[in-house]
Design an enzyme around this catalytic site. Structure first.
Site, short mmCIF file in Angstrom:
data_model
loop_
_atom_site.label_atom_id
_atom_site.label_comp_id
_atom_site.label_asym_id
_atom_site.label_seq_id
_atom_site.Cartn_x
_atom_site.Cartn_y
_atom_site.Cartn_z
N GLU A 216 45.06 43.70 42.14
CA GLU A 216 45.78 42.98 41.08
C GLU A 216 46.61 43.92 40.22
O GLU A 216 47.73 43.60 39.84
CB GLU A 216 44.78 42.21 40.21
CG GLU A 216 45.43 41.14 39.34
CD GLU A 216 45.97 41.64 38.01
OE1 GLU A 216 46.70 40.89 37.35
OE2 GLU A 216 45.67 42.79 37.62
N ASP A 237 40.94 36.14 33.72
CA ASP A 237 41.42 37.49 33.38
C ASP A 237 41.53 37.58 31.86
O ASP A 237 41.68 36.57 31.17
CB ASP A 237 42.77 37.76 34.05
CG ASP A 237 43.00 39.24 34.33
OD1 ASP A 237 42.38 40.08 33.64
OD2 ASP A 237 43.81 39.56 35.22
ZN LIG Z 1 43.55 42.04 34.53
#
Ligand SMILES: [Zn+2]
Length: 342
Positions: A216, A237
């Protein structure tokens, strides 16, 4: 979840070097009786039991990879030049202890990240004026090395991963301060959500899966390998806390737009309504300089509706901190989401 966050933060996993962290997550899921699979690229996929197959699949993703570095160059004097893995400002790693994963990742050499003019008694005001960048930041190894050959003799080569000491600390007041709360706190939340469902023998309304991504921080975390049947993807997140933001360390946030664009309107509104109906402290926010696993999946061509939920993390990609209540509020919202028929 607080202890799990701490455990995960202490496992070095800069993007590209995430095998130990992924193994840890797989082991934890196995303890709850959840089998896991790896995508070819190395992400972890776990289907939670139950769910009406007539409803579309709901996938929660979080990324286990973190910021870090690689050895770019071994200098003549035995110091190491770094190249960044992930996006951060050089000044935020100055003074940090670090580990060089040497000999093909089989041994570790410790060091400290310093500037080339670190000694105040030698360089005086030059230290204050020095611009922190790839030329002025270097690693001092904790070994008696005086030249490039000494460093190579330790098994250190260009391309070795370098991880930063997370300095993970849980305070009596319920904060966890550590590097890499982004996004290990959210991986811990996914584990907490799975554990809550399984120990209470509660099935999700729709088929549900966890996706733990590993790239990511460099922009292609969930670009491939999402669980089959996924129609809704929630990136779990960190929420961006700071001046002008509604997010804080004690709440969860539904992000409706970040620098990659708006998130799915109907899905975001459903999440916000679920938070209100369940008395969850949930903020609505926009992140100015941010993208998520959802942004990456959509850019890669996945036909899914995307949402973004997460706990407030102060000083992100720097000296991060969050409070345990934000973990709880985020987990409660995700459980409400998974259990809601629509
Ligand atoms: Zn992150």
């Amino acid at each position: 979840m607080l202890q799990q966050t701490a455990a995960l933060c202490r496992i070095p996993s800069p993007t590209g070097f995430t095998h130990d962290a992924i193994d840890h997550v797989a082991t934890e899921l196995k303890r709850f009786g959840v089998p896991t699979q790896r995508t070819v690229k190395g992400a972890l996929v776990a289907a939670l039991p139950g769910g009406n197959p007539e409803l579309g699949g709901r996938t929660l993703s979080a990324h286990v990879d973190t910021l870090g570095a690689m050895v770019k160059e071994i200098k003549e004097d035995g110091r190491l030049k770094l190249t960044r893995v992930g996006g951060y400002v050089w000044a935020t790693i100055e003074g940090e202890y670090c580990t060089v994963h040497a000999n093909g990742g089989t041994s570790e050499v410790s060091g400290t990240i310093l500037t080339t003019k670190a000694s105040a008694h030698v360089h005086g005001s030059d230290l204050a004026k020095l611009k922190r960048n790839e030329r002025s930041i270097e690693v001092r190894l904790d070994e008696p090395v005086r030249n490039e050959g000494d460093v190579r003799a330790l098994g250190i080569e260009v391309g070795d991963f370098v991880s930063f000491d997370p300095r993970t600390t849980i305070t009596p007041s319920g904060f966890i301060k550590s590097r890499h709360l982004d996004d290990k706190a959210c991986v811990a939340i996914l584990l907490g959500v799975a554990q809550a469902l399984l120990t209470h023998d509660v099935a999700p309304a729709a088929p549900a899966a966890l996706f733990v991504s590993t790239f990511e921080e460099v922009g292609h975390g969930s670009s491939a390998g999402l669980p089959e049947g996924t129609t809704e993807l929630i990136a779990v997140d960190m929420a961006a806390v700071g001046k002008g933001q509604t997010s804080d360390e004690f709440a969860t946030t539904v992000c409706v737009k970040d620098s990659s664009g708006p998130y799915d309107f109907a899905l975001s509104r459903r999440l916000i309504a679920l938070a209100r109906a369940n008395d969850i402290d949930c903020r609505i926010d926009i992140y100015p300089d941010y993208a998520s696993d959802v942004s990456q999946a959509l850019r890669a061509g996945w036909d899914v509706r995307g949402g973004l939920v997460g706990p407030g993390v102060d000083a992100s990609h720097s000296f991060e901190r969050l409070h345990r209540t934000s973990l709880e509020e985020t987990a409660r919202l995700l459980l409400a989401y998974l259990m809601a028929p629509s």
